[in-house]
Motif scaffolding. Structure first.
Motif, PDB file in Angstrom:
ATOM      1  N   ARG A   6       0.846  -1.078  -0.053  1.00 13.77           N
ATOM      2  CA  ARG A   6       0.125  -0.066   0.032  1.00 13.77           C
ATOM      3  C   ARG A   6       0.698   1.411   0.054  1.00 13.77           C
ATOM      4  O   ARG A   6       2.286   0.924   0.424  1.00 13.77           O
ATOM      5  N   TRP A   7       0.316   2.443  -0.040  1.00 11.51           N
ATOM      6  CA  TRP A   7       1.056   3.541  -0.205  1.00 11.51           C
ATOM      7  C   TRP A   7       1.757   3.784   1.124  1.00 11.51           C
ATOM      8  O   TRP A   7       2.943   4.437   1.080  1.00 11.51           O
ATOM      9  N   THR A   8       1.393   3.420   2.122  1.00  9.33           N
ATOM     10  CA  THR A   8       2.163   3.596   3.477  1.00  9.33           C
ATOM     11  C   THR A   8       3.341   2.536   3.390  1.00  9.33           C
ATOM     12  O   THR A   8       4.109   2.982   4.402  1.00  9.33           O
ATOM     13  N   ASP A   9       3.514   1.699   2.864  1.00 11.23           N
ATOM     14  CA  ASP A   9       4.789   0.935   2.673  1.00 11.23           C
ATOM     15  C   ASP A   9       5.966   1.269   2.100  1.00 11.23           C
ATOM     16  O   ASP A   9       6.332   0.923   1.113  1.00 11.23           O
ATOM     17  N   VAL A  10       6.409   2.379   2.460  1.00 11.61           N
ATOM     18  CA  VAL A  10       7.178   3.258   1.788  1.00 11.61           C
ATOM     19  C   VAL A  10       8.548   2.489   1.701  1.00 11.61           C
ATOM     20  O   VAL A  10       9.120   2.439   0.438  1.00 11.61           O
ATOM     21  N   GLN A  11       9.247   2.025   2.667  1.00  7.15           N
ATOM     22  CA  GLN A  11      10.561   1.286   2.645  1.00  7.15           C
ATOM     23  C   GLN A  11      10.332   0.022   1.646  1.00  7.15           C
ATOM     24  O   GLN A  11      11.140  -0.143   0.867  1.00  7.15           O
ATOM     25  N   ASP A  12       9.486  -0.641   1.904  1.00  9.61           N
ATOM     26  CA  ASP A  12       9.248  -1.873   1.047  1.00  9.61           C
ATOM     27  C   ASP A  12       9.001  -1.585  -0.602  1.00  9.61           C
ATOM     28  O   ASP A  12       9.410  -2.119  -1.487  1.00  9.61           O
ATOM     29  N   ILE A  13       8.177  -0.419  -0.764  1.00 13.10           N
ATOM     30  CA  ILE A  13       8.090   0.086  -2.180  1.00 13.10           C
ATOM     31  C   ILE A  13       9.716   0.382  -2.760  1.00 13.10           C
ATOM     32  O   ILE A  13      10.022   0.071  -3.665  1.00 13.10           O
ATOM     33  N   ALA A  14      10.198   1.235  -1.896  1.00 10.36           N
ATOM     34  CA  ALA A  14      11.460   1.477  -2.419  1.00 10.36           C
ATOM     35  C   ALA A  14      12.446   0.613  -2.715  1.00 10.36           C
ATOM     36  O   ALA A  14      13.327   0.453  -3.587  1.00 10.36           O
ATOM     37  N   ILE A  15      12.377  -0.796  -1.872  1.00  7.68           N
ATOM     38  CA  ILE A  15      13.176  -1.729  -1.998  1.00  7.68           C
ATOM     39  C   ILE A  15      12.835  -2.731  -3.634  1.00  7.68           C
ATOM     40  O   ILE A  15      13.593  -3.032  -4.380  1.00  7.68           O
ATOM     41  N   GLU A  16      11.498  -2.629  -3.628  1.00  8.56           N
ATOM     42  CA  GLU A  16      10.984  -3.119  -4.861  1.00  8.56           C
ATOM     43  C   GLU A  16      11.456  -2.254  -6.338  1.00  8.56           C
ATOM     44  O   GLU A  16      11.832  -2.891  -7.185  1.00  8.56           O
ATOM     45  N   LEU A  17      11.192  -0.931  -5.934  1.00  9.47           N
ATOM     46  CA  LEU A  17      11.555  -0.086  -7.240  1.00  9.47           C
ATOM     47  C   LEU A  17      13.162  -0.524  -7.538  1.00  9.47           C
ATOM     48  O   LEU A  17      13.501  -0.328  -8.615  1.00  9.47           O
ATOM     49  N   GLU A  18      14.017  -0.499  -6.482  1.00  8.79           N
ATOM     50  CA  GLU A  18      15.574  -0.505  -6.879  1.00  8.79           C
ATOM     51  C   GLU A  18      15.578  -1.802  -7.404  1.00  8.79           C
ATOM     52  O   GLU A  18      16.449  -2.059  -8.310  1.00  8.79           O
ATOM     53  N   GLU A  19      14.905  -2.988  -7.055  1.00  9.20           N
ATOM     54  CA  GLU A  19      15.280  -4.219  -7.899  1.00  9.20           C
ATOM     55  C   GLU A  19      14.767  -4.297  -9.020  1.00  9.20           C
ATOM     56  O   GLU A  19      15.317  -4.802  -9.964  1.00  9.20           O
ATOM     57  N   ARG A  20      13.654  -3.458  -9.524  1.00  9.59           N
ATOM     58  CA  ARG A  20      12.958  -3.533 -10.796  1.00  9.59           C
ATOM     59  C   ARG A  20      13.714  -2.288 -11.819  1.00  9.59           C
ATOM     60  O   ARG A  20      13.680  -2.548 -12.957  1.00  9.59           O
ATOM     61  N   HIS A  21      14.420  -1.207 -11.012  1.00  9.96           N
ATOM     62  CA  HIS A  21      14.841  -0.070 -11.932  1.00  9.96           C
ATOM     63  C   HIS A  21      16.262   0.423 -11.524  1.00  9.96           C
ATOM     64  O   HIS A  21      16.323   1.507 -11.135  1.00  9.96           O
ATOM     65  N   PRO A  22      17.051  -0.579 -11.449  1.00 13.49           N
ATOM     66  CA  PRO A  22      18.277   0.005 -10.858  1.00 13.49           C
ATOM     67  C   PRO A  22      19.011   1.075 -11.652  1.00 13.49           C
ATOM     68  O   PRO A  22      20.002   1.672 -11.444  1.00 13.49           O
ATOM     69  N   GLU A  23      18.504   1.106 -12.858  1.00 18.07           N
ATOM     70  CA  GLU A  23      19.241   2.007 -13.839  1.00 18.07           C
ATOM     71  C   GLU A  23      18.528   3.323 -13.603  1.00 18.07           C
ATOM     72  O   GLU A  23      19.236   4.411 -14.322  1.00 18.07           O
ATOM     73  N   VAL A  24      17.527   3.693 -13.051  1.00 22.07           N
ATOM     74  CA  VAL A  24      17.056   4.781 -13.093  1.00 22.07           C
ATOM     75  C   VAL A  24      17.769   5.777 -12.126  1.00 22.07           C
ATOM     76  O   VAL A  24      18.154   5.530 -11.424  1.00 22.07           O
ATOM     77  N   ASP A  25      17.803   7.245 -12.583  1.00 18.30           N
ATOM     78  CA  ASP A  25      18.370   8.129 -11.988  1.00 18.30           C
ATOM     79  C   ASP A  25      17.372   8.555 -10.727  1.00 18.30           C
ATOM     80  O   ASP A  25      16.341   9.535 -11.178  1.00 18.30           O
ATOM     81  N   ASN A  26      17.345   7.925  -9.561  1.00 20.02           N
ATOM     82  CA  ASN A  26      16.161   8.138  -8.751  1.00 20.02           C
ATOM     83  C   ASN A  26      16.252   9.643  -7.994  1.00 20.02           C
ATOM     84  O   ASN A  26      15.341   9.805  -7.246  1.00 20.02           O
ATOM     85  N   VAL A  27      17.287  10.277  -8.225  1.00 17.64           N
ATOM     86  CA  VAL A  27      17.437  11.716  -7.945  1.00 17.64           C
ATOM     87  C   VAL A  27      16.545  12.562  -8.588  1.00 17.64           C
ATOM     88  O   VAL A  27      15.854  13.564  -8.173  1.00 17.64           O
ATOM     89  N   ASN A  28      16.999  12.498  -9.736  1.00 19.25           N
ATOM     90  CA  ASN A  28      16.146  13.499 -10.657  1.00 19.25           C
ATOM     91  C   ASN A  28      15.054  12.834 -11.616  1.00 19.25           C
ATOM     92  O   ASN A  28      15.285  12.343 -12.748  1.00 19.25           O
ATOM     93  N   LEU A  29      14.092  12.556 -10.821  1.00 24.33           N
ATOM     94  CA  LEU A  29      12.714  11.746 -11.667  1.00 24.33           C
ATOM     95  C   LEU A  29      11.334  12.828 -11.578  1.00 24.33           C
ATOM     96  O   LEU A  29      11.425  13.636 -10.640  1.00 24.33           O
ATOM     97  N   ARG A  30      10.710  12.207 -12.665  1.00 28.57           N
ATOM     98  CA  ARG A  30       9.322  12.836 -12.420  1.00 28.57           C
ATOM     99  C   ARG A  30       8.349  12.224 -11.557  1.00 28.57           C
ATOM    100  O   ARG A  30       8.225  10.812 -11.864  1.00 28.57           O
ATOM    101  N   PHE A  31       7.716  12.759 -10.773  1.00 32.41           N
ATOM    102  CA  PHE A  31       6.543  12.047  -9.992  1.00 32.41           C
ATOM    103  C   PHE A  31       5.647  11.196 -10.809  1.00 32.41           C
ATOM    104  O   PHE A  31       5.300  10.409 -10.505  1.00 32.41           O
ATOM    105  N   THR A  32       5.267  11.701 -11.976  1.00 35.45           N
ATOM    106  CA  THR A  32       4.357  11.001 -13.028  1.00 35.45           C
ATOM    107  C   THR A  32       4.834   9.505 -13.242  1.00 35.45           C
ATOM    108  O   THR A  32       4.356   8.456 -12.941  1.00 35.45           O
TER     109      THR A  32
END
Length: 68
Positions: A6-32
């Motif tokens: 859920r949206w409140t699972d901030v840390q778990d979402i971050a881990i999943e995003l890192e596993e799926r998108h390790p190439e993304v510049d996660n500092v300069n990204l669009r919220f969309t």
């Protein structure tokens, strides 16, 4: 990971995003893009309309820290 994210699972979402998108510049990204990537997580099951800028900022910060 057991259960649905859920949206409140901030840390778990971050881990999943890192596993799926390790190439993304996660500092300069669009919220969309961030919102879309979260919605595309296979175990994410929350209302797309419940997110807001504060939640997305928290997820982005956790993702940056996760990569740290």
């Amino acid at each position: 990971m057991a259960g649905k994210l859920r949206w409140t699972d901030v840390q778990d979402i971050a881990i999943e995003l890192e596993e799926r998108h390790p190439e993304v510049d996660n500092v300069n990204l669009r919220f969309t893009d961030l919102h879309r990537w979260i919605m595309e997580l296979p175990n994410f099951a929350d209302d797309p309309g419940r997110s807001n800028e504060k939640i997305l900022e928290a997820i982005q910060a956790a993702w940056i820290e996760e990569r740290g």
